[in-house]
Design a protein around this motif. Structure first.
Motif, PDB file in Angstrom:
ATOM      1  N   ALA A  11      -7.824  49.538 -36.735  1.00 47.05           N
ATOM      2  CA  ALA A  11      -8.686  49.945 -35.622  1.00 47.05           C
ATOM      3  C   ALA A  11      -8.431  49.070 -34.401  1.00 47.05           C
ATOM      4  O   ALA A  11      -8.406  49.555 -33.256  1.00 47.05           O
ATOM      5  N   SER A  12      -8.204  47.765 -34.641  1.00 41.53           N
ATOM      6  CA  SER A  12      -7.925  46.845 -33.541  1.00 41.53           C
ATOM      7  C   SER A  12      -6.591  47.188 -32.880  1.00 41.53           C
ATOM      8  O   SER A  12      -6.472  47.164 -31.649  1.00 41.53           O
ATOM      9  N   ASP A  13      -5.567  47.544 -33.696  1.00 43.80           N
ATOM     10  CA  ASP A  13      -4.249  47.881 -33.156  1.00 43.80           C
ATOM     11  C   ASP A  13      -4.283  49.166 -32.335  1.00 43.80           C
ATOM     12  O   ASP A  13      -3.507  49.336 -31.386  1.00 43.80           O
ATOM     13  N   ILE A  14      -5.165  50.082 -32.731  1.00 43.74           N
ATOM     14  CA  ILE A  14      -5.249  51.366 -32.026  1.00 43.74           C
ATOM     15  C   ILE A  14      -6.141  51.283 -30.788  1.00 43.74           C
ATOM     16  O   ILE A  14      -6.012  52.104 -29.876  1.00 43.74           O
ATOM     17  N   SER A  15      -7.006  50.292 -30.729  1.00 39.81           N
ATOM     18  CA  SER A  15      -7.972  50.235 -29.630  1.00 39.81           C
ATOM     19  C   SER A  15      -7.345  50.287 -28.232  1.00 39.81           C
ATOM     20  O   SER A  15      -7.936  50.892 -27.322  1.00 39.81           O
ATOM     21  N   PRO A  16      -6.142  49.702 -27.995  1.00 38.56           N
ATOM     22  CA  PRO A  16      -5.557  49.825 -26.648  1.00 38.56           C
ATOM     23  C   PRO A  16      -5.280  51.269 -26.234  1.00 38.56           C
ATOM     24  O   PRO A  16      -5.322  51.596 -25.043  1.00 38.56           O
ATOM     25  N   PHE A  17      -5.006  52.151 -27.200  1.00 37.06           N
ATOM     26  CA  PHE A  17      -4.770  53.566 -26.896  1.00 37.06           C
ATOM     27  C   PHE A  17      -6.015  54.155 -26.230  1.00 37.06           C
ATOM     28  O   PHE A  17      -5.924  54.905 -25.261  1.00 37.06           O
ATOM     29  N   ALA A  18      -7.181  53.827 -26.820  1.00 37.23           N
ATOM     30  CA  ALA A  18      -8.448  54.351 -26.309  1.00 37.23           C
ATOM     31  C   ALA A  18      -8.866  53.630 -25.028  1.00 37.23           C
ATOM     32  O   ALA A  18      -9.292  54.256 -24.052  1.00 37.23           O
ATOM     33  N   LYS A  19      -8.723  52.299 -25.035  1.00 39.45           N
ATOM     34  CA  LYS A  19      -9.126  51.496 -23.882  1.00 39.45           C
ATOM     35  C   LYS A  19      -8.366  51.896 -22.635  1.00 39.45           C
ATOM     36  O   LYS A  19      -8.933  51.941 -21.532  1.00 39.45           O
ATOM     37  N   ASP A  20      -7.063  52.210 -22.789  1.00 41.80           N
ATOM     38  CA  ASP A  20      -6.218  52.552 -21.640  1.00 41.80           C
ATOM     39  C   ASP A  20      -6.236  54.036 -21.296  1.00 41.80           C
ATOM     40  O   ASP A  20      -5.458  54.497 -20.442  1.00 41.80           O
ATOM     41  N   GLY A  21      -7.095  54.800 -21.969  1.00 46.41           N
ATOM     42  CA  GLY A  21      -7.258  56.219 -21.631  1.00 46.41           C
ATOM     43  C   GLY A  21      -6.061  57.078 -21.935  1.00 46.41           C
ATOM     44  O   GLY A  21      -5.745  58.009 -21.182  1.00 46.41           O
ATOM     45  N   LEU A  22      -5.371  56.811 -23.068  1.00 44.44           N
ATOM     46  CA  LEU A  22      -4.145  57.541 -23.399  1.00 44.44           C
ATOM     47  C   LEU A  22      -4.369  58.741 -24.303  1.00 44.44           C
ATOM     48  O   LEU A  22      -3.485  59.587 -24.416  1.00 44.44           O
ATOM     49  N   ILE A  23      -5.494  58.808 -24.995  1.00 41.91           N
ATOM     50  CA  ILE A  23      -5.642  59.793 -26.073  1.00 41.91           C
ATOM     51  C   ILE A  23      -6.935  60.598 -25.975  1.00 41.91           C
ATOM     52  O   ILE A  23      -7.929  60.163 -25.396  1.00 41.91           O
ATOM     53  N   ASN A  24      -6.887  61.763 -26.591  1.00 43.79           N
ATOM     54  CA  ASN A  24      -8.062  62.630 -26.745  1.00 43.79           C
ATOM     55  C   ASN A  24      -8.492  62.746 -28.195  1.00 43.79           C
ATOM     56  O   ASN A  24      -9.601  63.198 -28.486  1.00 43.79           O
ATOM     57  N   ALA A  25      -7.596  62.371 -29.111  1.00 49.14           N
ATOM     58  CA  ALA A  25      -7.916  62.391 -30.542  1.00 49.14           C
ATOM     59  C   ALA A  25      -7.065  61.354 -31.240  1.00 49.14           C
ATOM     60  O   ALA A  25      -5.952  61.045 -30.795  1.00 49.14           O
ATOM     61  N   VAL A  26      -7.567  60.821 -32.350  1.00 54.98           N
ATOM     62  CA  VAL A  26      -6.853  59.771 -33.063  1.00 54.98           C
ATOM     63  C   VAL A  26      -7.181  59.851 -34.544  1.00 54.98           C
ATOM     64  O   VAL A  26      -8.274  60.268 -34.928  1.00 54.98           O
ATOM     65  N   GLY A  27      -6.223  59.483 -35.372  1.00 52.06           N
ATOM     66  CA  GLY A  27      -6.444  59.494 -36.817  1.00 52.06           C
ATOM     67  C   GLY A  27      -5.473  58.564 -37.490  1.00 52.06           C
ATOM     68  O   GLY A  27      -4.964  57.625 -36.869  1.00 52.06           O
ATOM     69  N   GLY A  28      -5.178  58.826 -38.762  1.00 55.67           N
ATOM     70  CA  GLY A  28      -4.285  57.960 -39.506  1.00 55.67           C
ATOM     71  C   GLY A  28      -3.284  58.748 -40.310  1.00 55.67           C
ATOM     72  O   GLY A  28      -3.559  59.874 -40.731  1.00 55.67           O
TER      73      GLY A  28
END
Length: 712
Positions: free
Chosen positions: A23-40
């Motif tokens: 979750a910590s590794d993925i957080s920059p994706f969300a913080k930087d406004g890159l994604i609309n959906a995320v999973g594993g």
């Protein structure tokens, strides 16, 4: 969107990323406004999805950008064409002519002799010498065009130095064009279609080209014949444009007109104005057909002067100078020569004679050109003219007859042009499922959560052969252990439990257990029969949909969606399984399309809400899936959302078949996916820069689902 693996596999093939770490590794994706959906993806379980979902809830979803509408084509790499409006010659697209049997005797001989290595060397040299695109044509009576086109394009895509550029698939026979399109993973250019056989056939072919995701060249030809005058060229091209935009839904940026470059200097008076007519038509077509492009076979202009290099090449350079000034965007040329023969460097005396012919400035221009040409060494260059003989006398041409005045300019823009017509863009007429509206609303509101790995969860169950056989396949002649997809039939309780664990962890979208649910993949277990494939996919969709309905009922404010998982199959259309024969393929495009179509039938029968074409390591496989989906929608009269996810295999930033992620996007963008993303192969940290690039260049929603790190 994105759904990474839980890191990279460990020494035992497992993944070590903890839920908190991932979750910590993925957080920059969300913080930087890159994604609309995320999973594993690989290595992730419900615990990872719960942590990812809780993290994502604290961020706003990516806003879909407005992407500039320009012409985008691709090979292994993207080719973005944005013309310099002040100097089209500067941005001119050089289309290599020497892989055309009509453009190179050496190439034709190589194909006729079956010497494909030599033909490949010709292609490679063109790209090295500056070709931006590569024209490929096999139209000759001595050649089996379909077989030759298929073999040669398959060979080209295996050579990265050639495959990096877009291919122009060129044939007067449409079935040969299709043969080429079925072999190329990039966004190609079809050369060509026309109104010669009537509007109905023109529309049919245009729709097929669009399904393959290609741009199209339209010849200025209709039922009455070939356009020769400026007015004829404009009329035919404008008619074709209107049909493509209003009835087929073609993007104007992907429409290229070839208004026919016809030969001048033939001695026939009616041919004298052909160059002027083409140049003036260029300007007017670009004006009345906004966004369209102009191309042509440049060598045609001076065909009557073949054998005299300085004259022939000088004509090409001068013609391009004036045609590009009028808006010509590209042409089939000898790239090396047109780059070397810059207009400003042409011999001034030679240029004077050439432009007299080119611009029809006197009635005896051709005769004067021939007189001057006879004094030149046949193999000299137009920028370094050599006269015959040791000390040739000064050349004096015959006097001009019917000479035009010094200020005569037959290619000047008109002073009072007519108004540009207004075209009605074709509106989507096919019925859309309710899932479009609901998904769109949710993705605008929050970052949606996709489930984690099915395989990881199945492995935790430590199932044996008996579980895979169930009661249904007790007497089956092949081992079934490892065929996770069959568990939707033999152990639906296990699959339902996994779905519900992910939904309970907060997943909004769960994937059906049908990753290998095609006849091609199921053939490994002798379950390739249509009835078996249909049952697997229908059962998979029913289980996922039932779980979604159950959890949506518990909380209607959080709707859940069943995504029909469509995997890449265990065959690749762009890579040969034989090192000794790089042109060989283990299956055909049509076979893959058929397998995907059957899978779509089962998934929709089971009630899936959307399709997810995922883990794309070969874009041509994905294009086959999208072709099948488009065909399925057309036949059923209704469409559901389509999400597409590619796989970057390592830090080169490319798919297994060699494409960059932007080239991948260009190759699948014709399908207008609801969302596009990346999954598998990489952990979140390694995936970031590639998702960032997709987020920038895509005009749809973006997602990702990485692995849980990298394997140990």
């Amino acid at each position: 969107f994105c759904y990474p693996n839980a890191g990279l596999p460990n020494a035992m093939g497992g993944y070590d990323d903890t839920p908190a770490q991932m979750a910590s590794d993925i957080s920059p994706f969300a913080k930087d406004g890159l994604i609309n959906a995320v999973g594993g993806c690989c290595g992730t379980g419900p615990e990872h999805i719960k942590a990812i979902g809780e993290m994502a809830a604290g961020y706003k979803p990516r806003k879909v950008p407005v992407v500039e509408n320009i012409m985008r084509t691709s090979g292994l790499e993207p080719h973005l064409y944005k013309p310099d409006v002040n100097d089209h010659r500067k941005t001119f697209i050089n289309i290599g002519e020497r892989c055309n049997v009509a453009g190179s005797i050496l190439y034709k001989k190589a194909i006729v002799d079956g010497d494909y290595d030599k033909a490949l060397a010709i292609a490679k040299k063109q790209v090295e010498q500056g070709a931006d695109w590569l024209d490929i044509n096999m139209d000759d009576g001595l050649i089996d065009a379909v077989s030759a086109m298929t073999k040669f394009v398959n060979l080209l895509v295996s050579e990265p130095d050639v495959a990096k550029v877009p291919f122009m698939i060129d044939s007067s026979k449409f079935h040969v064009v299709e043969a080429g399109l079925k072999c190329a993973q990039g966004k190609c250019i079809v050369n060509s279609i026309s109104l010669k056989e009537g509007e109905e056939e023109f529309i049919r072919r245009a729709k097929v080209v669009k399904m393959y995701g290609a741009a199209v060249v339209v010849m200025a030809f209709d039922e009455s014949g070939q356009a020769a005058t400026c007015d004829e060229k404009v009329r035919m091209c404008q008619r074709g444009y209107k049909i493509l935009v209003e009835k087929v839904g073609f993007n104007p940026e992907d429409i290229v007109f070839d208004p026919n470059i016809l030969t001048i200097g033939t001695g026939m008076e009616e041919h004298n104005n052909y160059a002027v007519d083409f140049i003036n038509a260029c300007r007017e077509i670009k004006r009345v057909c906004p966004g369209s492009k102009i191309s042509g076979g440049v060598s045609n202009i001076a065909f009557s002067f073949r054998g005299n290099e300085a004259v022939r090449r000088g004509f090409h350079s001068a013609f391009l100078h004036h045609a590009c000034a009028a808006g010509m965007d590209m042409g089939i040329v000898n790239a090396q020569q047109v780059i070397a023969d810059e207009y400003s460097k042409l011999d001034k005396e030679l240029l004077e004679y050439i432009e007299d012919v080119l611009l029809n400035r006197c009635s005896n221009a051709t005769e004067r050109m021939l007189e001057f040409a006879a004094t030149l060494e046949p193999k000299c260059h137009p920028t370094a003219v050599k006269r015959k003989g040791q000390a040739p006398p000064p050349f004096v041409a015959s006097p001009k007859t019917d000479a035009k005045p010094a200020d005569y300019n037959p290619i000047a823009p008109p002073k009072n042009p007519s108004k540009v017509p207004i075209y009605k863009t074709m509106k989507e007429s096919m019925k859309q499922s309710a899932a479009f509206g609901v998904l769109d609303k949710q993705m605008k509101k929050r970052i949606m959560v996709i489930d984690g790995a099915m395989g990881t969860m199945v492995q935790r169950k430590k199932l044996v052969e008996k579980d895979f056989r169930g009661t249904q396949f007790v007497k089956h002649t092949h081992d079934l252990k490892g065929n996770n997809d069959i568990l939707v039939v033999t152990r639906p309780d296990i699959i339902t439990d996994i779905h519900e664990q992910y939904l309970a962890a907060g997943a909004d979208i769960i994937e059906t257990n049908s990753f290998s649910g095609t006849s091609i993949a199921q053939a490994d277990y002798e379950l390739q029969a249509y009835d078996e494939v249909f049952r697997i996919n229908k059962c998979a969709a029913q289980l996922a949909k039932a779980a979604c309905v159950k959890f949506t009922a518990k909380d209607p404010s959080k709707p859940r969606f069943a995504a029909g998982a469509i995997g890449p199959t265990n065959r690749t259309l762009s890579v040969s399984p034989s090192v000794e024969n790089p042109a060989y393929r283990a299956c055909t495009f049509d076979e893959v399309v058929s397998a995907y179509y059957d899978q779509c039938c089962g998934l929709v029968a089971g009630g899936c809400d959307l399709f997810l074409v995922e883990t794309i390591f070969d874009t041509l496989n994905a294009k086959a899936a999208l072709f099948a989906i488009d065909k399925f929608f057309e036949e059923k009269g209704c469409k559901i959302p389509v999400m597409v996810s590619g796989t970057i295999v390592d830090n080169s930033g490319r798919t297994l078949s060699g494409q960059t992620n932007e080239a991948f996007w260009i190759s699948v963008s014709h399908a207008k996916p609801f969302a596009v993303g990346l999954n598998c192969a990489l952990g979140a940290g390694d995936m970031y820069k590639y998702v960032a690039n997709l987020s920038k260049c895509c005009d749809c929603y973006v997602f990702c689902y990485p692995n849980a790190g990298l394997p140990n």
